[in-house]
Design a protein around this motif. Structure first.
Motif, PDB file in Angstrom:
ATOM      1  N   SER A   1     -47.202   7.870  45.138  1.00 12.42           N
ATOM      2  CA  SER A   1     -46.999   8.069  43.696  1.00 12.42           C
ATOM      3  C   SER A   1     -48.041   7.300  42.883  1.00 12.42           C
ATOM      4  O   SER A   1     -48.515   7.790  41.859  1.00 12.42           O
TER       5      SER A   1
ATOM      6  N   THR B   1     -50.715   8.971  40.354  1.00 10.78           N
ATOM      7  CA  THR B   1     -50.901   8.480  38.986  1.00 10.78           C
ATOM      8  C   THR B   1     -52.361   8.133  38.740  1.00 10.78           C
ATOM      9  O   THR B   1     -52.927   8.487  37.705  1.00 10.78           O
TER      10      THR B   1
ATOM     11  N   ALA C   1     -41.355   6.727  38.520  1.00  8.88           N
ATOM     12  CA  ALA C   1     -40.662   7.993  38.272  1.00  8.88           C
ATOM     13  C   ALA C   1     -41.147   9.082  39.227  1.00  8.88           C
ATOM     14  O   ALA C   1     -40.344   9.882  39.718  1.00  8.88           O
ATOM     15  N   ILE C   2     -42.444   9.097  39.499  1.00 12.95           N
ATOM     16  CA  ILE C   2     -42.974  10.065  40.473  1.00 12.95           C
ATOM     17  C   ILE C   2     -42.422   9.749  41.855  1.00 12.95           C
ATOM     18  O   ILE C   2     -42.006  10.644  42.593  1.00 12.95           O
TER      19      ILE C   2
ATOM     20  N   PHE D   1     -38.930  10.955  42.030  1.00 12.05           N
ATOM     21  CA  PHE D   1     -38.906  12.410  42.168  1.00 12.05           C
ATOM     22  C   PHE D   1     -39.180  12.810  43.611  1.00 12.05           C
ATOM     23  O   PHE D   1     -38.480  13.637  44.195  1.00 12.05           O
TER      24      PHE D   1
ATOM     25  N   GLU E   1     -36.932  15.231  37.854  1.00  8.53           N
ATOM     26  CA  GLU E   1     -38.109  15.938  37.328  1.00  8.53           C
ATOM     27  C   GLU E   1     -38.263  15.674  35.825  1.00  8.53           C
ATOM     28  O   GLU E   1     -39.355  15.380  35.337  1.00  8.53           O
TER      29      GLU E   1
ATOM     30  N   MET F   1     -39.501  12.182  35.240  1.00  9.59           N
ATOM     31  CA  MET F   1     -40.923  12.084  35.568  1.00  9.59           C
ATOM     32  C   MET F   1     -41.774  12.650  34.435  1.00  9.59           C
ATOM     33  O   MET F   1     -42.739  12.022  33.996  1.00  9.59           O
TER      34      MET F   1
END
Length: 119
Positions: free
Chosen positions: A29, A33, A54-55, A58, A92, A95
């Motif tokens: 992640s 980013t 957040a990624i 997810f 989702e 994210m």
């Protein structure tokens, strides 16, 4: 971005206390980013830590849903709950919310999203 901050935020968002198992997802992640960063963006902006977490969340929820589905198929169970798709949708949305928060730092065109389900 600070990996310790991202690990802590991932734990807070996902509720998963043993983040070490999911360290490859957290690192992925952060890489995702970093690939989204605009030229000249401040890599130390705290918002990027939130986005990375957040990624990671997810990706974690995707992995967990995949495991649950595989186990149900192996056991011959029918998946009737919309809970897993609701959780995935929430992850989702979270994210994308953080992507919006980071809009001045990132370029989302390169983010690859792949999802399955009813919509």
């Amino acid at each position: 971005m600070d990996i310790n901050s991202v690990k802590s935020l991932f734990t807070m968002i996902s509720g998963e206390e043993d983040y070490e198992i999911y360290l490859p997802i957290i690192i992925l992640s952060m890489s995702e980013t970093e690939r989204m960063l605009k030229a000249g963006a401040d890599k130390n902006d705290i918002r990027l830590d939130f986005l990375s977490a957040a990624i990671a969340n997810f990706r974690y929820v995707q992995l967990k849903a995949s495991r649950d589905r595989t186990q149900a198929v192996m056991l011959g169970n029918a998946l009737t709950s919309e809970n897993e798709s609701g959780t995935l949708r929430y992850a989702e949305k979270l994210m994308y919310s953080y992507m919006g928060m980071c809009s001045e730092l990132i370029d989302c065109d390169g983010f690859v999203f792949s999802g399955f389900g009813k919509e």
